[in-house]
Design a protein around this motif. Structure first.
Motif, short mmCIF file in Angstrom:
data_model
loop_
_atom_site.label_atom_id
_atom_site.label_comp_id
_atom_site.label_asym_id
_atom_site.label_seq_id
_atom_site.Cartn_x
_atom_site.Cartn_y
_atom_site.Cartn_z
N LEU A 139 7.29 -11.11 11.37
CA LEU A 139 7.36 -10.61 10.00
C LEU A 139 5.98 -10.55 9.36
CD1 LEU A 139 10.58 -12.22 8.46
CD2 LEU A 139 10.20 -9.83 9.05
N GLU A 140 5.13 -11.51 9.69
CA GLU A 140 3.77 -11.48 9.16
C GLU A 140 3.04 -10.22 9.61
OE1 GLU A 140 1.55 -14.98 9.97
OE2 GLU A 140 2.92 -16.32 8.90
N CYS A 143 4.61 -7.18 7.81
CA CYS A 143 4.17 -7.13 6.41
C CYS A 143 2.71 -6.68 6.30
CB CYS A 143 4.34 -8.50 5.76
SG CYS A 143 6.05 -8.98 5.46
N SER A 144 1.88 -7.18 7.20
CA SER A 144 0.47 -6.80 7.17
C SER A 144 0.29 -5.31 7.42
CB SER A 144 -0.30 -7.61 8.23
OG SER A 144 -1.64 -7.19 8.31
N LEU A 146 2.55 -2.97 7.03
CA LEU A 146 3.15 -2.22 5.92
C LEU A 146 2.20 -2.20 4.73
CD1 LEU A 146 5.74 -0.75 5.00
CD2 LEU A 146 6.52 -2.93 4.08
N ASP A 147 1.54 -3.31 4.44
CA ASP A 147 0.60 -3.36 3.31
C ASP A 147 -0.58 -2.42 3.54
OD1 ASP A 147 2.14 -5.17 1.96
OD2 ASP A 147 0.95 -6.93 2.55
N HIS A 193 10.56 -1.75 0.53
CA HIS A 193 10.68 -2.48 1.80
C HIS A 193 9.83 -3.75 1.79
CE1 HIS A 193 13.20 0.50 3.52
NE2 HIS A 193 12.26 1.40 3.71
N SER A 194 8.68 -3.69 1.14
CA SER A 194 7.85 -4.89 1.03
C SER A 194 8.59 -5.98 0.28
CB SER A 194 6.53 -4.54 0.32
OG SER A 194 5.71 -5.68 0.20
N GLU A 195 9.28 -5.60 -0.78
CA GLU A 195 10.09 -6.57 -1.52
C GLU A 195 11.21 -7.13 -0.65
OE1 GLU A 195 11.60 -4.67 -4.98
OE2 GLU A 195 9.63 -4.33 -5.89
N LEU A 197 11.28 -7.45 2.56
CA LEU A 197 10.75 -8.35 3.59
C LEU A 197 10.50 -9.75 3.03
CD1 LEU A 197 8.30 -5.88 5.36
CD2 LEU A 197 10.26 -7.03 6.43
N GLN A 198 10.06 -9.82 1.80
CA GLN A 198 9.85 -11.14 1.19
C GLN A 198 11.20 -11.80 0.85
OE1 GLN A 198 6.85 -12.50 1.22
NE2 GLN A 198 6.15 -10.56 2.10
N LYS A 201 13.21 -13.56 3.90
CA LYS A 201 12.69 -14.73 4.61
C LYS A 201 13.54 -15.99 4.42
CE LYS A 201 7.90 -13.14 4.84
NZ LYS A 201 6.50 -13.37 4.42
#
Length: 466
Positions: A139-140, A143-144, A146-147, A193-195, A197-198, A201
């Motif tokens: 996931l890290e 997320c990286s 995606l950012d 999607h970023s939201e 993913l957080q 968790k």
């Protein structure tokens, strides 16, 4: 059917049949960063980590000798595993932990200390804990990446916020827009999607400690001991503490695979737009140029959008994996004996790998995206004012009402197409239009630049704070 002799050697060296591990296609359908996290070797290392952590925690809780925990930590080494033997015993048992524990026990030189290995947990616990650790790292990376893409889209939206282009519905010209508005649409979908993913968790990255059937019965003589163990393992491994074992409730795993498929779908939306905008008849954007990328073996002029095509394929593969993960949710009673658990072994690592590859390809496409602003303006003007026809309807609405105004402008549009004229010319020939609008007003209403609606405001909202 037997394998021809001439191929047996090749099969021994190159027997991969999955696209994600294919020597030929592995960089299209996967990437080494995620492969490093989700591969068999990483899974084995995580299971060994779980066993060592368990012994350390039990020693801290006073349930096993500290020396035993120290011996287990010193002697157990994933690099020393006989992976051929582990594979054979996994096939025999159907699960890897039995063979893993046998090998780790043999590594512990002190027989007394070896007896304390794997105390209190079962196969399901060890595998789920190891998989949770893998997913935490995975996931890290997701997320990286995606950012990085979101930051690139922010830059593109700033750069092209005023670049006029035509919006298309049903693949036909619709209304005036800007390329920055299109990239803002892409951006906001990935923001959501970023939201997600957080938010996922705490539901996904849970410690699993339940023992043979979820009750921790082997530790039930001292109830606080079992509960302290759950809390300590969660803290030691950096996982969330569950309110109860989840070995028979697999919704979290299905949720993350479905989320990865959703991300793949949004990336596919970007890729499909780019594929269509790269058609020579449109030629508004194009993938980054790399010599011979997308080349043809027969046609020297070809420059196929192969990165976007790969993203589209990966999105469909992710959708298939989501179906597998959903099929794994209805597991029977306290331990899946219907093949549901095995579905996760395929769906989870492949989904993370497919999604990571799609993100990597999207990042490359957007980083070097070629944008032809002149072509966008040219295509916007191809309809000779028709893309602003709705604007004229709005202008006539007060006089005639919407239905009559629509009919008037519709007739003018048909005439403009038939006579190959600009819409403003046909409008100026209609008395029911000219009694409401001057020639200058007709020209103003037919100018696409004057009918962007709230496009600038929506872009501002999407870029707020960035």
């Amino acid at each position: 059917m037997s394998i021809p002799i001439r191929h047996q050697g090749a099969m021994a060296d190159s027997s991969n049949i999955s696209a994600v591990d294919s020597n030929m296609y592995r960089t299209i359908f996967g990437d080494d960063a995620m492969r490093f996290i989700m591969c068999d070797t990483a899974f084995e290392e995580r299971m060994v980590q779980v066993e060592i952590s368990l012994a350390r925690i039990q020693a801290n809780l006073g349930t096993i000798p500290k020396q035993a925990a120290q011996d287990i930590a010193n002697d157990c080494n994933a690099a020393k595993l006989d992976r051929g033997r582990l594979q054979q015993e996994t096939e025999l048992v159907g699960l890897p932990v039995w063979g893993l524990v046998r090998q780790l026990s043999a590594m512990v030189r002190d027989e007394t200390s070896a007896r304390y290995l794997h105390g209190g947990l079962n196969t399901h616990d060890v595998m789920d804990l190891a998989r949770s650790l893998q997913m935490k790292d995975a996931l890290e990376l997701i997320c990286s990446r995606l950012d990085t893409i979101r930051n690139r889209l922010v830059a593109l939206t700033h750069q092209y916020r005023k670049t006029p282009m035509v919006a298309r519905t049903h693949l036909q010209h619709a209304l005036p827009s800007t390329f920055g508005y299109r990239t803002a649409i892409w951006l906001t979908s990935l923001d959501r999607h970023s939201e997600r993913l957080q938010q996922i968790k705490p539901r996904l990255l849970l410690a699993q400690v339940g023992g043979a059937s979820g009750s921790l019965a082997s530790l039930s003589e001292h109830e606080p001991e079992g509960l302290r163990l759950v809390r300590a393992i969660s803290e030691e491994l950096g996982l969330y503490q569950p309110n109860m074992p989840w070995h028979a409730a697999r919704d979290g795993l299905a949720e993350v695979v479905s989320l990865l498929a959703l991300i793949g779908g949004s990336l596919a939306k970007i890729a499909l737009d780019i594929v269509l905008l790269q058609i020579p008849e449109v030629s508004e954007v194009a993938e980054p140029f790399v010599a011979h990328r997308g080349a043809s073996s027969t046609m020297p002029h070809k420059n196929n959008p192969v990165l976007s095509e790969a993203i589209l394929a990966l999105s469909k593969m992710l959708r298939q994996e989501a179906g597998l993960a959903l099929d794994a949710v209805p597991s029977d009673f306290e331990r899946a004996g219907s093949g549901a658990w095995q579905l996760e072994w395929a769906a989870l690592p492949q989904s993370f790998t497919y999604c990571s590859a799609a993100l990597k390809h999207t990042e490359e496409v957007l980083t070097g995206l070629r944008v032809d602003e002149n072509r966008m303006l040219h295509n916007l003007n191809l309809s000779r004012g028709l893309v602003a026809a709705e604007h004229v309807v709005v202008a006539l609405h007060e006089k005639y009402g919407r239905a009559r105004s629509h009919d008037i402008v519709y007739e003018c549009c048909r005439q403009a197409v038939q006579k190959n004229q600009h819409l403003s010319s046909t409008l100026k020939q209609r008395e029911d239009v000219t009694i409401c609008l001057s020639d200058a007003e007709i020209d103003w209403y037919c100018d696409p630049a004057n009918y962007l609606g709230l496009t600038p405001r929506f872009i501002d909202i999407a870029l707020a704070g960035r």
